[in-house]
Write an enzyme that holds these catalytic residues in place. Sequence first.
Site, PDB file in Angstrom:
ATOM      1  N   THR A 166     -23.916  68.844  62.414  1.00 44.83           N
ATOM      2  CA  THR A 166     -24.147  68.774  63.858  1.00 44.83           C
ATOM      3  C   THR A 166     -25.375  67.910  64.086  1.00 44.83           C
ATOM      4  O   THR A 166     -26.225  67.757  63.208  1.00 44.83           O
ATOM      5  CB  THR A 166     -24.375  70.168  64.490  1.00 44.83           C
ATOM      6  OG1 THR A 166     -25.399  70.837  63.759  1.00 44.83           O
ATOM      7  CG2 THR A 166     -23.112  70.988  64.481  1.00 44.83           C
ATOM      8  N   LYS A 215     -29.204  70.329  65.758  1.00 46.23           N
ATOM      9  CA  LYS A 215     -30.024  71.409  65.177  1.00 46.23           C
ATOM     10  C   LYS A 215     -31.301  70.785  64.592  1.00 46.23           C
ATOM     11  O   LYS A 215     -32.074  70.216  65.341  1.00 46.23           O
ATOM     12  CB  LYS A 215     -29.194  72.178  64.146  1.00 46.23           C
ATOM     13  CG  LYS A 215     -27.975  72.881  64.778  1.00 46.23           C
ATOM     14  CD  LYS A 215     -27.280  73.796  63.780  1.00 46.23           C
ATOM     15  CE  LYS A 215     -26.157  74.576  64.422  1.00 46.23           C
ATOM     16  NZ  LYS A 215     -24.846  73.900  64.351  1.00 46.23           N
ATOM     17  N   ARG A 251     -26.187  67.532  71.584  1.00 47.67           N
ATOM     18  CA  ARG A 251     -25.180  68.465  71.059  1.00 47.67           C
ATOM     19  C   ARG A 251     -23.983  67.640  70.571  1.00 47.67           C
ATOM     20  O   ARG A 251     -23.508  66.741  71.261  1.00 47.67           O
ATOM     21  CB  ARG A 251     -24.689  69.421  72.148  1.00 47.67           C
ATOM     22  CG  ARG A 251     -25.782  70.257  72.762  1.00 47.67           C
ATOM     23  CD  ARG A 251     -25.202  71.459  73.452  1.00 47.67           C
ATOM     24  NE  ARG A 251     -24.782  72.421  72.458  1.00 47.67           N
ATOM     25  CZ  ARG A 251     -25.613  73.257  71.823  1.00 47.67           C
ATOM     26  NH1 ARG A 251     -26.908  73.236  72.070  1.00 47.67           N
ATOM     27  NH2 ARG A 251     -25.159  74.100  70.921  1.00 47.67           N
ATOM     28  N   TYR A 261     -13.850  56.039  79.198  1.00 48.66           N
ATOM     29  CA  TYR A 261     -12.804  56.568  78.300  1.00 48.66           C
ATOM     30  C   TYR A 261     -12.613  55.594  77.148  1.00 48.66           C
ATOM     31  O   TYR A 261     -12.452  54.390  77.368  1.00 48.66           O
ATOM     32  CB  TYR A 261     -11.473  56.726  79.043  1.00 48.66           C
ATOM     33  CG  TYR A 261     -11.085  58.172  79.246  1.00 48.66           C
ATOM     34  CD1 TYR A 261     -11.017  59.036  78.155  1.00 48.66           C
ATOM     35  CD2 TYR A 261     -10.783  58.669  80.499  1.00 48.66           C
ATOM     36  CE1 TYR A 261     -10.678  60.369  78.322  1.00 48.66           C
ATOM     37  CE2 TYR A 261     -10.441  59.998  80.676  1.00 48.66           C
ATOM     38  CZ  TYR A 261     -10.393  60.845  79.586  1.00 48.66           C
ATOM     39  OH  TYR A 261     -10.054  62.147  79.758  1.00 48.66           O
ATOM     40  N   ASP A 286     -20.975  71.329  54.440  1.00 46.22           N
ATOM     41  CA  ASP A 286     -21.257  71.503  55.860  1.00 46.22           C
ATOM     42  C   ASP A 286     -22.777  71.572  56.019  1.00 46.22           C
ATOM     43  O   ASP A 286     -23.399  72.604  55.756  1.00 46.22           O
ATOM     44  CB  ASP A 286     -20.593  72.788  56.368  1.00 46.22           C
ATOM     45  CG  ASP A 286     -20.866  73.039  57.842  1.00 46.22           C
ATOM     46  OD1 ASP A 286     -21.777  72.391  58.401  1.00 46.22           O
ATOM     47  OD2 ASP A 286     -20.182  73.893  58.435  1.00 46.22           O
ATOM     48  N   GLU A 307     -10.541  56.272  73.953  1.00 41.63           N
ATOM     49  CA  GLU A 307      -9.678  56.743  72.864  1.00 41.63           C
ATOM     50  C   GLU A 307      -9.485  55.652  71.822  1.00 41.63           C
ATOM     51  O   GLU A 307      -9.228  54.489  72.177  1.00 41.63           O
ATOM     52  CB  GLU A 307      -8.294  57.164  73.380  1.00 41.63           C
ATOM     53  CG  GLU A 307      -8.282  58.500  74.066  1.00 41.63           C
ATOM     54  CD  GLU A 307      -8.270  58.351  75.568  1.00 41.63           C
ATOM     55  OE1 GLU A 307      -8.853  57.356  76.067  1.00 41.63           O
ATOM     56  OE2 GLU A 307      -7.693  59.222  76.225  1.00 41.63           O
TER      57      GLU A 307
HETATM   58  N1  DSN Z   1     -23.864  78.690  66.511  1.00 38.55           N
HETATM   59  C1  DSN Z   1     -24.416  77.948  65.402  1.00 38.55           C
HETATM   60  C2  DSN Z   1     -25.564  78.643  64.799  1.00 38.55           C
HETATM   61  O1  DSN Z   1     -26.327  79.204  65.544  1.00 38.55           O
HETATM   62  O2  DSN Z   1     -25.738  78.638  63.608  1.00 38.55           O
HETATM   63  C3  DSN Z   1     -23.399  77.625  64.394  1.00 38.55           C
HETATM   64  O3  DSN Z   1     -22.279  77.097  64.981  1.00 38.55           O
END
Ligand code: DSN
Length: 436
Positions: free
Chosen positions: A222, A225, A231, A50, A196, A52
């Site tokens: 993110t 991807k 993730r 933990y 974004d 925080e």
């Molecule tokens: N779910 C993601 C996507 O597939 O683009 C975006 O959050």
Amino acid sequence: MPWPTADEAVFDLIRQEVHRQNTTIQLIASENFASPAVMAATGSVFTNKYSEGYPGRRYYGGNMVADEVEDLARRRACELFGADHANVQPHAGAIANMGAYQALLEAGDTVLGMSLDHGGHLTHGSPVNFSGLQYRFVSYGVTASDERIDMDQLRDLALAERPKLIVAGATAYPRLIHPEPLREIADESGALLMFDAAHIAGLIAGGVHPNPTEYADVVTFTTHKTLRGPRGGAIICRSDHGPAVDKAMFPGIQGGPLDHAVAAKAVAFAEAATDEFADYAARIVENSRALAAALAGHGFRLVSGGTDNHLMLVDLRTFDADLTGKEAQATLDAAGISLNKNTVPDDPRSPFVTSGVRIGTPAVTTQGMDADDMATIADLISRALRNRSDDAAIAAVRADAEELCAAKPPYPGLDAEDQPASGGSSRPANAGRGNP
Ligand code: DSN
């Protein structure tokens, strides 16, 4: 080390998922195959801690090592994108966006974002999402003529609405997004600019798409991807926004960070800084263009006529006016090809049905597939959809998809019994071709 056997039910499902990923074609644009090092860090003892707060300012003891790993992740994120400040704690991209909004906005502020049905994300102002509920979002979209972001409309809206923030970025947009003209519109209208980069962070890190960091006040992304990490989410920003961003993430939104994910993000940032990764990012786009061209050859219409990035939006109506995205997704699932239904701009069908599918190449590129394989995949998609009422034809496509994957499985060492769930000696088949 064998698979843990204490919970057969769960570990049998994990085995099944390994087998699915190794033997079927993954074309979901937001997915990838993380490296063994990323997965080992994700499955590490940092899951027990933990933390925080932030390095040097924690609420619990025992954080001497967690501090180092978070500092390392922050430093690597800043170096990778040329940022002043990084927050690597967001559990997901949506939470990173929430943190950025909370840092920059008051409830009710006006924000410009790309509409969901033209490729934007739920967190860019959907009325059923916190973003649309807490802030006054006004949507821009793509032109009817070339299906690219309508920069004239965006500028007109910015000057008319005087938003506090302009949100750039998309979740289903196949073209390059130029950050510089967005900065100009933001400056002209007195708005802040958030980019974004969830989908294209890996393309930016690999130098294939322009880096928005120097133009945007805040960049969210993110890590799982195109960036091919664990993730999770992250925020990078100019140093003047750093304290507000950190305060928004904790204590504003989250409690303890996921230290195992933070460690894995640090691994991924280092991997993404390599020449091999830059080569990988270039090959994602090459494969995307090859797949789009091959699909066009089978009679599919590509939204905007093609792609500049890792994904394409396919309008199914020229191929078969009766075929919906929903049916195409289900048919292709049966044929061993995973993708997702997606609305096309101004789609007459609902988001649950849709007239299109979204297809991405980050995962197949990681496993070492090339332009010839893209032509094969286009052929498999076309065959399955043309013969969708013929079970034998679908089974034949599935067998061919499995054969294609067998030549370049993403996790060859994990498909057998008695293999560890992560790390160890199991390396992707293409370890020498881009997956460090
Ligand atoms: N779910 C993601 C996507 O597939 O683009 C975006 O959050």
